[in-house]
Design a protein around this motif. Structure first.
Motif, PDB file in Angstrom:
ATOM      1  N   GLU A  54       0.820  -1.213   0.000  1.00  8.06           N
ATOM      2  CA  GLU A  54       0.000   0.000   0.000  1.00  8.06           C
ATOM      3  C   GLU A  54       0.851   1.259   0.000  1.00  8.06           C
ATOM      4  O   GLU A  54       0.339   2.347  -0.237  1.00  8.06           O
ATOM      5  N   ASN A  55       2.153   1.132   0.279  1.00  7.77           N
ATOM      6  CA  ASN A  55       3.052   2.281   0.224  1.00  7.77           C
ATOM      7  C   ASN A  55       3.418   2.639  -1.211  1.00  7.77           C
ATOM      8  O   ASN A  55       3.887   3.732  -1.480  1.00  7.77           O
ATOM      9  N   ASP A  56       3.225   1.698  -2.139  1.00  4.19           N
ATOM     10  CA  ASP A  56       3.473   1.958  -3.555  1.00  4.19           C
ATOM     11  C   ASP A  56       2.246   2.658  -4.139  1.00  4.19           C
ATOM     12  O   ASP A  56       1.137   2.508  -3.641  1.00  4.19           O
ATOM     13  N   PRO A  57       2.432   3.406  -5.232  1.00  4.42           N
ATOM     14  CA  PRO A  57       1.280   4.105  -5.826  1.00  4.42           C
ATOM     15  C   PRO A  57       0.181   3.126  -6.255  1.00  4.42           C
ATOM     16  O   PRO A  57       0.467   2.071  -6.821  1.00  4.42           O
ATOM     17  N   LEU A  58      -1.069   3.492  -5.957  1.00  4.18           N
ATOM     18  CA  LEU A  58      -2.208   2.677  -6.381  1.00  4.18           C
ATOM     19  C   LEU A  58      -2.392   2.837  -7.878  1.00  4.18           C
ATOM     20  O   LEU A  58      -2.482   3.958  -8.386  1.00  4.18           O
ATOM     21  N   ASN A  59      -2.418   1.722  -8.601  1.00  4.82           N
ATOM     22  CA  ASN A  59      -2.635   1.766 -10.040  1.00  4.82           C
ATOM     23  C   ASN A  59      -4.136   1.736 -10.327  1.00  4.82           C
ATOM     24  O   ASN A  59      -4.668   2.638 -10.933  1.00  4.82           O
ATOM     25  N   PHE A  60      -4.817   0.681  -9.856  1.00  2.53           N
ATOM     26  CA  PHE A  60      -6.260   0.578 -10.039  1.00  2.53           C
ATOM     27  C   PHE A  60      -6.822  -0.448  -9.075  1.00  2.53           C
ATOM     28  O   PHE A  60      -6.093  -1.243  -8.499  1.00  2.53           O
ATOM     29  N   THR A  61      -8.132  -0.395  -8.895  1.00  2.00           N
ATOM     30  CA  THR A  61      -8.852  -1.374  -8.098  1.00  2.00           C
ATOM     31  C   THR A  61      -9.638  -2.248  -9.066  1.00  2.00           C
ATOM     32  O   THR A  61     -10.251  -1.743 -10.000  1.00  2.00           O
TER      33      THR A  61
END
Length: 116
Positions: A54-61
């Protein structure tokens, strides 16, 4: 090493059609960490970093529509590579498969919706 035509998706960016290695380990250059392949539908897979947090950028859900209900399947953090899969391993996405992947994002860049 053989190359395939795939779609690379970085967080908060648009799709980029790229020629990438035809094995998940070769795709590590694009996704980092430990590549993991997730089968979606219609022979399409997404390769991402298994160690992303979750510390990495969220790409998509990822969501799935089932019986007129939408269920969240999970969040994908970090970069992603969409490719096709056959009995010979990873293969190039054809034109229709590329359009299918793009259609999955019809409700916004951060929401991938799979139908049953």
């Amino acid at each position: 090493m053989a190359k395939i035509s795939a779609l690379v998706l970085k967080p908060e960016r648009d799709f980029a059609a790229k020629s990438v290695p035809s094995d998940p380990q070769g795709i590590q250059k694009y996704v980092g960490g430990s590549p993991i392949m997730t089968r979606l539908v219609d022979g399409i897979v997404v390769v991402s970093n298994e160690n992303a947090t979750e510390n990495d950028p969220l790409n998509f859900t990822i969501f799935q529509r089932h019986n007129d209900h939408v269920h969240e399947l999970g969040k994908l953090h970090g970069d992603a590579v969409f490719a096709a899969e056959s009995d010979k391993g990873l293969t190039s996405l054809d034109k229709d498969q590329k359009q299918t992947v793009k259609d999955w994002f019809q409700f916004g860049r951060d929401k991938l919706l799979l139908n049953e």
